[in-house]
Design a protein around this motif. Structure first.
Motif, mmCIF file in Angstrom:
data_model
loop_
_atom_site.group_PDB
_atom_site.id
_atom_site.type_symbol
_atom_site.label_atom_id
_atom_site.label_comp_id
_atom_site.label_asym_id
_atom_site.label_seq_id
_atom_site.Cartn_x
_atom_site.Cartn_y
_atom_site.Cartn_z
ATOM 1 N N SER A 1 38.620 42.974 35.186
ATOM 2 C CA SER A 1 39.969 42.507 34.866
ATOM 3 C C SER A 1 40.914 42.636 36.050
ATOM 4 O O SER A 1 41.636 41.694 36.395
ATOM 5 N N LEU A 2 40.916 43.814 36.686
ATOM 6 C CA LEU A 2 41.881 44.067 37.750
ATOM 7 C C LEU A 2 41.550 43.296 39.022
ATOM 8 O O LEU A 2 42.452 42.810 39.711
ATOM 9 N N ASN A 3 40.277 43.165 39.337
ATOM 10 C CA ASN A 3 39.915 42.391 40.526
ATOM 11 C C ASN A 3 40.245 40.915 40.354
ATOM 12 O O ASN A 3 40.551 40.218 41.325
ATOM 13 N N GLU A 4 40.196 40.435 39.114
ATOM 14 C CA GLU A 4 40.508 39.038 38.871
ATOM 15 C C GLU A 4 42.000 38.750 39.032
ATOM 16 O O GLU A 4 42.385 37.717 39.570
ATOM 17 N N LEU A 5 42.859 39.652 38.590
ATOM 18 C CA LEU A 5 44.292 39.362 38.596
ATOM 19 C C LEU A 5 45.009 39.855 39.848
ATOM 20 O O LEU A 5 46.136 39.421 40.137
ATOM 21 N N ALA A 6 44.404 40.768 40.625
ATOM 22 C CA ALA A 6 45.122 41.434 41.712
ATOM 23 C C ALA A 6 45.595 40.480 42.804
ATOM 24 O O ALA A 6 46.739 40.572 43.262
ATOM 25 N N VAL A 7 44.736 39.574 43.228
ATOM 26 C CA VAL A 7 45.084 38.696 44.357
ATOM 27 C C VAL A 7 46.271 37.809 44.009
ATOM 28 O O VAL A 7 47.253 37.722 44.774
ATOM 29 N N ASP A 8 46.215 37.150 42.861
ATOM 30 C CA ASP A 8 47.323 36.284 42.459
ATOM 31 C C ASP A 8 48.592 37.093 42.206
ATOM 32 O O ASP A 8 49.699 36.646 42.531
ATOM 33 N N LEU A 9 48.450 38.270 41.619
ATOM 34 C CA LEU A 9 49.620 39.098 41.348
ATOM 35 C C LEU A 9 50.288 39.534 42.652
ATOM 36 O O LEU A 9 51.526 39.529 42.751
ATOM 37 N N ALA A 10 49.489 39.889 43.644
ATOM 38 C CA ALA A 10 50.050 40.273 44.942
ATOM 39 C C ALA A 10 50.853 39.128 45.553
ATOM 40 O O ALA A 10 51.934 39.349 46.126
#
Length: 308
Positions: A278-287
């Motif tokens: 979950s976190l690896n999927e959303l981290a890049v876009d969230l950053a």
């Protein structure tokens, strides 16, 4: 899209049904599946399975301790359990809704259901639903096999284990991580277990005041748009209620707490895998949206700027 916690649990129960079906097809004697009650793992209510030719029977038995506590009397046992065949009202309603037959105190002194060997898949679904809905078992890893026929190797992959102290719980976490992440996973200076599973690190902390594991991560670092970050955190908390996101200074943090009494290694690894996905999927876009950096990028910049 990464699987949710509910998806992970659902797949575990589906695997439980398949494993149970395979076991029952070759069952000899009896197999007792116990729902742990507090710290006394072998004293919860149990579903006892037996094979009679081409018929597989299941019976609901009272908690083991109530037999000694109610010996020679008709008083009710712990938590509403009574003499053989008596179950608490909420459990009884669940059994009725799932199609179990009520005791007749003659041929069947306990609640029972059964199926032919050719229809084991349907029986296994009923049994899984019974454990989940009637007995409130959250995950199959919390079940314990109490007995089986001669020569049976056992089909429950792992028994939940008790940790008598925080030190023992720390050791259980280390043992659980080693097969998948290597023996080099050691506690850091803060006493936590760091696990690096992609662009997002995850730490596991054994809490001081209670037998609970806290999984937490620095999802985004060096946030520049704090207003947007607060909005994103609110959205994430609504979309993923099992996780807690928060903005702390210039960090977007995520955390999840897992009760570890009893401790189940597969459950720990399942949570870790789900969090990582979950976190690896959303981290890049969230950053990108909050004008921040990923943990390892920020760490590298910090190292480059260090004059030492």
């Amino acid at each position: 899209m990464s699987p949710s916690f509910d998806d992970v649990v659902e797949r575990s129960w589906q695997q439980f049904e398949r494993d149970l079906g395979a076991r029952l097809a070759h069952l000899e004697g009896e197999l007792a599946v116990v729902c742990p009650a507090g710290l006394d793992q072998d004293t919860g209510p149990r579903v006892v399975l037996s094979r009679l030719g081409e018929l597989v029977m299941a019976e609901v038995r009272e908690p083991e301790r109530s037999r000694s506590e109610t010996s020679g009397s008709a008083t009710s046992g712990p938590e509403g359990w009574g003499p053989a065949g008596r179950v608490p009202a909420d459990v009884e309603r669940g059994l009725v809704s799932l199609g179990w037959e009520a005791p007749d105190h003659l041929a069947h002194p306990a609640w029972w259901c059964g199926a032919l060997v050719d229809d084991l898949s349907a029986l296994c679904t009923v049994l899984a639903d019974t454990l989940r809905m009637a007995f409130g078992v959250v995950h199959p890893d919390f079940l314990v096999e109490a007995g089986s026929g001669p020569g049976d190797a056992g089909w429950l992959a792992e028994v939940a284990r008790e940790a008598g102290s925080r030190g023992e719980l720390l050791e259980l976490v280390a043992q659980a991580l080693a097969p998948s992440y290597g023996p080099e996973v050691r506690r850091d200076d803060e006493g936590d277990f760091p696990v690096f599973t992609g662009v997002v690190p995850i730490w596991i902390r054994v809490l001081e005041d209670r037998p609970t594991l806290r999984f937490f991560s620095h999802v985004v670092c060096e946030v520049s748009d704090t207003r947007r970050a607060r909005l994103e955190v609110e959205i994430l908390n609504r979309r993923t209620p099992m996780l807690k996101f928060q903005l702390a200074d210039d960090l977007v943090l995520a955390s999840y707490e897992l009760p570890a009494d009893p401790f189940v290694a597969h459950q720990v690894l399942g949570v870790l895998e789900s969090l990582s996905d979950s976190l690896n999927e959303l981290a890049v876009d969230l950053a990108d949206r909050v004008g921040g950096s990923l943990f390892f990028d920020a760490l590298e910049e910090s190292t480059d700027d260090d004059p030492g």
